[in-house]
Motif scaffolding. Structure first.
Motif, PDB file in Angstrom:
ATOM      1  N   ARG A 196     -33.253   3.677  21.243  1.00 52.65           N
ATOM      2  CA  ARG A 196     -32.187   4.361  20.512  1.00 52.65           C
ATOM      3  C   ARG A 196     -32.617   5.774  20.129  1.00 52.65           C
ATOM      4  NH1 ARG A 196     -29.796   1.052  22.497  1.00 52.65           N
ATOM      5  NH2 ARG A 196     -28.309  -0.480  21.672  1.00 52.65           N
ATOM      6  N   PHE A 197     -31.656   6.716  20.241  1.00 51.28           N
ATOM      7  CA  PHE A 197     -31.888   8.109  19.876  1.00 51.28           C
ATOM      8  C   PHE A 197     -31.011   8.463  18.670  1.00 51.28           C
ATOM      9  CE2 PHE A 197     -32.102   8.574  24.749  1.00 51.28           C
ATOM     10  CZ  PHE A 197     -33.383   8.061  24.782  1.00 51.28           C
ATOM     11  N   TYR A 198     -31.623   9.082  17.653  1.00 51.70           N
ATOM     12  CA  TYR A 198     -30.882   9.544  16.481  1.00 51.70           C
ATOM     13  C   TYR A 198     -31.174  11.029  16.282  1.00 51.70           C
ATOM     14  CZ  TYR A 198     -30.482   4.544  15.549  1.00 51.70           C
ATOM     15  OH  TYR A 198     -30.224   3.199  15.661  1.00 51.70           O
ATOM     16  N   LYS A 199     -30.121  11.789  16.099  1.00 55.43           N
ATOM     17  CA  LYS A 199     -30.247  13.242  15.970  1.00 55.43           C
ATOM     18  C   LYS A 199     -29.899  13.647  14.542  1.00 55.43           C
ATOM     19  CE  LYS A 199     -28.625  17.519  18.205  1.00 55.43           C
ATOM     20  NZ  LYS A 199     -27.661  18.086  19.188  1.00 55.43           N
ATOM     21  N   PHE A 200     -30.849  14.287  13.854  1.00 55.44           N
ATOM     22  CA  PHE A 200     -30.671  14.645  12.453  1.00 55.44           C
ATOM     23  C   PHE A 200     -30.503  16.157  12.285  1.00 55.44           C
ATOM     24  CE2 PHE A 200     -32.782  10.579  12.389  1.00 55.44           C
ATOM     25  CZ  PHE A 200     -32.228   9.913  11.298  1.00 55.44           C
ATOM     26  N   TYR A 201     -29.411  16.531  11.626  1.00 57.52           N
ATOM     27  CA  TYR A 201     -29.170  17.919  11.225  1.00 57.52           C
ATOM     28  C   TYR A 201     -29.515  18.067   9.747  1.00 57.52           C
ATOM     29  CZ  TYR A 201     -26.505  19.065  15.478  1.00 57.52           C
ATOM     30  OH  TYR A 201     -26.119  19.309  16.777  1.00 57.52           O
ATOM     31  N   PRO A 202     -29.828  19.281   9.290  1.00 59.85           N
ATOM     32  CA  PRO A 202     -30.056  19.476   7.858  1.00 59.85           C
ATOM     33  C   PRO A 202     -28.778  19.174   7.069  1.00 59.85           C
ATOM     34  CG  PRO A 202     -30.789  21.388   9.133  1.00 59.85           C
ATOM     35  CD  PRO A 202     -29.999  20.529  10.064  1.00 59.85           C
ATOM     36  N   VAL A 203     -28.949  18.599   5.877  1.00 63.00           N
ATOM     37  CA  VAL A 203     -27.795  18.336   5.020  1.00 63.00           C
ATOM     38  C   VAL A 203     -27.525  19.569   4.166  1.00 63.00           C
ATOM     39  CG1 VAL A 203     -28.283  15.864   4.965  1.00 63.00           C
ATOM     40  CG2 VAL A 203     -29.204  17.332   3.180  1.00 63.00           C
ATOM     41  N   GLN A 204     -26.350  19.599   3.555  1.00 63.57           N
ATOM     42  CA  GLN A 204     -25.955  20.759   2.761  1.00 63.57           C
ATOM     43  C   GLN A 204     -26.902  20.953   1.590  1.00 63.57           C
ATOM     44  OE1 GLN A 204     -21.839  20.719   1.738  1.00 63.57           O
ATOM     45  NE2 GLN A 204     -21.847  22.767   0.869  1.00 63.57           N
ATOM     46  N   SER A 205     -27.323  22.184   1.400  1.00 57.97           N
ATOM     47  CA  SER A 205     -28.282  22.516   0.349  1.00 57.97           C
ATOM     48  C   SER A 205     -27.998  23.929  -0.146  1.00 57.97           C
ATOM     49  CB  SER A 205     -29.714  22.424   0.898  1.00 57.97           C
ATOM     50  OG  SER A 205     -30.626  23.068   0.049  1.00 57.97           O
ATOM     51  N   PRO A 206     -28.171  24.192  -1.453  1.00 64.17           N
ATOM     52  CA  PRO A 206     -27.925  25.550  -1.974  1.00 64.17           C
ATOM     53  C   PRO A 206     -28.943  26.574  -1.477  1.00 64.17           C
ATOM     54  CG  PRO A 206     -28.872  24.139  -3.669  1.00 64.17           C
ATOM     55  CD  PRO A 206     -28.532  23.249  -2.517  1.00 64.17           C
ATOM     56  N   ASP A 207     -30.073  26.087  -0.951  1.00 63.91           N
ATOM     57  CA  ASP A 207     -31.136  26.999  -0.538  1.00 63.91           C
ATOM     58  C   ASP A 207     -31.154  27.272   0.960  1.00 63.91           C
ATOM     59  OD1 ASP A 207     -32.186  27.127  -3.190  1.00 63.91           O
ATOM     60  OD2 ASP A 207     -33.079  25.157  -2.879  1.00 63.91           O
ATOM     61  N   ALA A 208     -30.119  26.797   1.678  1.00 62.40           N
ATOM     62  CA  ALA A 208     -30.078  26.981   3.132  1.00 62.40           C
ATOM     63  C   ALA A 208     -28.625  27.055   3.584  1.00 62.40           C
ATOM     64  CB  ALA A 208     -30.801  25.836   3.843  1.00 62.40           C
ATOM     65  N   PRO A 209     -28.373  27.682   4.720  1.00 61.49           N
ATOM     66  CA  PRO A 209     -26.995  27.759   5.238  1.00 61.49           C
ATOM     67  C   PRO A 209     -26.413  26.380   5.500  1.00 61.49           C
ATOM     68  CG  PRO A 209     -28.437  29.301   6.381  1.00 61.49           C
ATOM     69  CD  PRO A 209     -29.323  28.425   5.567  1.00 61.49           C
ATOM     70  N   ASP A 210     -25.103  26.284   5.340  1.00 62.06           N
ATOM     71  CA  ASP A 210     -24.406  25.031   5.620  1.00 62.06           C
ATOM     72  C   ASP A 210     -24.189  24.911   7.130  1.00 62.06           C
ATOM     73  OD1 ASP A 210     -23.003  22.680   5.347  1.00 62.06           O
ATOM     74  OD2 ASP A 210     -21.085  23.683   4.993  1.00 62.06           O
ATOM     75  N   VAL A 211     -24.619  23.806   7.699  1.00 56.99           N
ATOM     76  CA  VAL A 211     -24.487  23.578   9.138  1.00 56.99           C
ATOM     77  C   VAL A 211     -23.258  22.709   9.369  1.00 56.99           C
ATOM     78  CG1 VAL A 211     -25.583  22.675  11.212  1.00 56.99           C
ATOM     79  CG2 VAL A 211     -26.977  23.728   9.422  1.00 56.99           C
ATOM     80  N   SER A 212     -22.207  23.309   9.877  1.00 58.39           N
ATOM     81  CA  SER A 212     -20.962  22.567  10.071  1.00 58.39           C
ATOM     82  C   SER A 212     -20.783  22.093  11.509  1.00 58.39           C
ATOM     83  CB  SER A 212     -19.764  23.440   9.680  1.00 58.39           C
ATOM     84  OG  SER A 212     -19.764  24.655  10.415  1.00 58.39           O
ATOM     85  N   LYS A 213     -21.390  22.814  12.470  1.00 62.50           N
ATOM     86  CA  LYS A 213     -21.236  22.440  13.869  1.00 62.50           C
ATOM     87  C   LYS A 213     -22.334  21.457  14.273  1.00 62.50           C
ATOM     88  CE  LYS A 213     -19.084  26.815  15.260  1.00 62.50           C
ATOM     89  NZ  LYS A 213     -19.194  28.014  16.143  1.00 62.50           N
ATOM     90  N   LYS A 214     -21.922  20.283  14.694  1.00 64.26           N
ATOM     91  CA  LYS A 214     -22.867  19.260  15.118  1.00 64.26           C
ATOM     92  C   LYS A 214     -22.403  18.653  16.434  1.00 64.26           C
ATOM     93  CE  LYS A 214     -23.952  18.080  10.316  1.00 64.26           C
ATOM     94  NZ  LYS A 214     -24.019  17.013   9.302  1.00 64.26           N
ATOM     95  N   CYS A 215     -23.336  18.269  17.268  1.00 66.38           N
ATOM     96  CA  CYS A 215     -22.981  17.623  18.534  1.00 66.38           C
ATOM     97  C   CYS A 215     -23.998  16.535  18.841  1.00 66.38           C
ATOM     98  CB  CYS A 215     -22.891  18.637  19.673  1.00 66.38           C
ATOM     99  SG  CYS A 215     -24.484  19.263  20.237  1.00 66.38           S
ATOM    100  N   GLU A 216     -23.598  15.605  19.687  1.00 73.40           N
ATOM    101  CA  GLU A 216     -24.450  14.462  19.982  1.00 73.40           C
ATOM    102  C   GLU A 216     -25.437  14.723  21.108  1.00 73.40           C
ATOM    103  OE1 GLU A 216     -20.753  12.586  22.574  1.00 73.40           O
ATOM    104  OE2 GLU A 216     -21.671  11.428  20.977  1.00 73.40           O
ATOM    105  N   VAL A 217     -25.274  15.827  21.835  1.00 72.04           N
ATOM    106  CA  VAL A 217     -26.157  16.128  22.967  1.00 72.04           C
ATOM    107  C   VAL A 217     -27.536  16.559  22.467  1.00 72.04           C
ATOM    108  CG1 VAL A 217     -26.541  17.597  24.973  1.00 72.04           C
ATOM    109  CG2 VAL A 217     -24.236  16.783  24.454  1.00 72.04           C
TER     110      VAL A 217
END
Length: 327
Positions: free
Chosen positions: A294-315
């Motif tokens: 199994r493959f799991y892809k982790f993006y950073p979660v929303q944080s006041p000290d970093a940009p918000d990452v809204s674009k996510k993809c499964e590739v």
């Protein structure tokens, strides 16, 4: 594991200076003043786990720009908790980056966002690295150790994990890059974590496209030719019309494309045959392991000290394909 604990700062004692000397005995509250209490959030056990993982394929001079933000991967931490997708599993972690345009503190900019990929498997997903880019005519599949990369055990700074964790590490020192040839330095930027699934045809086996890099002056002709959908005569005429190729080189160019197509078809056939043979010789235990990987892809979660990452993809990449889940 992620619950913050509170610790007190010891009161700081120093000489007291009074404007007036008083002979009045101090009150109980004055004689035993309560220390001023300040509370700090204690660092979580796996808070810096993502920083230990090598970000494969990221340009060396971009790494500092990635680490300038305080990214939060609390979702990765949670995955190791009881009930999480990585709890009690044997896990292999590698990193990469994805360029994204974000807005941070009212400023629009393109940044490299760190990504952590977790592979749940009873054995290392691969001991090889792919080296490929649009600038390179051919891809290479080389041993990880050739690029000074390897899977190493991860030991958390505090309590023991219920999972066995291995991280992809790179021992190449940035300070030593100046002693390497430019071509070798660039190879690190073209690296992709490699994975071969014997039960699935990869992109190369299914593809009918070949990359064309025809050597000519003043600059080589670069393009993609699809032998299933493109007509070679029309393709060549279009290149000449765009003034990328002279008319007297037409026959040489067409022969060059034909040879690339023959090589690609041969490689596809050999890959399919090798995959078929590998499956036939595989033990039932290994087959079950590949079927359950199994493959799991982790993006950073929303944080006041970093940009918000809204674009996510499964590739993940061309070798791993899509993640079973992205978080």
């Amino acid at each position: 594991m992620r619950n913050a604990s509170k610790r007190k700062r010891e009161p700081q004692h120093g000489p007291q200076q009074n404007k007036k000397h008083s002979t009045k005995p101090p009150s109980r509250s004055q004689a035993n003043p309560k220390p001023h209490e300040e509370y700090f959030e204690e660092k979580r056990n796996l808070e810096d786990l993502w920083r230990e993982v090598f970000l494969v394929g990221t340009e060396w001079d971009q790494l500092d720009s990635v680490y300038q933000y305080k990214w939060s991967f609390s979702n990765l931490e949670d995955a190791f908790e009881e009930g999480g997708v990585l709890h009690g599993k044997r896990v292999y972690l590698f990193g990469c980056t994805e360029p994204q345009q974000v807005c941070f503190k009212d400023v629009e900019k393109v940044i490299f966002v760190p990504i952590i990929v977790a592979v749940v498997s009873p054995f290392p997903p691969s001991d090889k690295i792919g080296i490929t880019s649009v600038q390179r005519e051919n891809e290479e599949i080389v041993p990880m150790k050739q690029m000074k990369m390897d899977w190493i055990p991860y030991m958390p700074p505090k309590d023991r994990l219920k999972s066995q964790v291995f991280i992809l590490s790179c021992t190449q020192r940035r300070s030593a890059l100046k002693h390497l040839k430019l071509e070798q330095v660039k190879k690190y930027e073209y690296c992709l974590p490699y994975f071969y699934h014997p039960f699935k045809e990869d992109e190369l086996e299914q593809s009918t496209e070949v990359q064309i890099l025809f050597p000519t002056e003043p600059k080589p002709v670069f393009g993609t030719f699809d032998w299933e959908f493109d007509d070679l005569e029309e393709f060549t005429n279009a290149v000449i019309q765009d003034e990328e190729l002279s008319a007297d080189q037409k026959d040489a160019f067409k022969e060059f494309v034909k040879e690339r197509v023959r090589e690609a078809k041969k490689a596809n056939k050999e890959a399919r045959e090798a995959r078929r043979k590998a499956v036939e010789e595989m033990s039932e235990e290994t087959k079950a392991a590949f079927e359950n990987i199994r493959f799991y892809k982790f993006y950073p979660v929303q944080s006041p000290d970093a940009p918000d990452v809204s674009k996510k993809c499964e590739v993940i990449n061309r070798y791993y394909g899509k993640a079973h889940e992205y978080l």
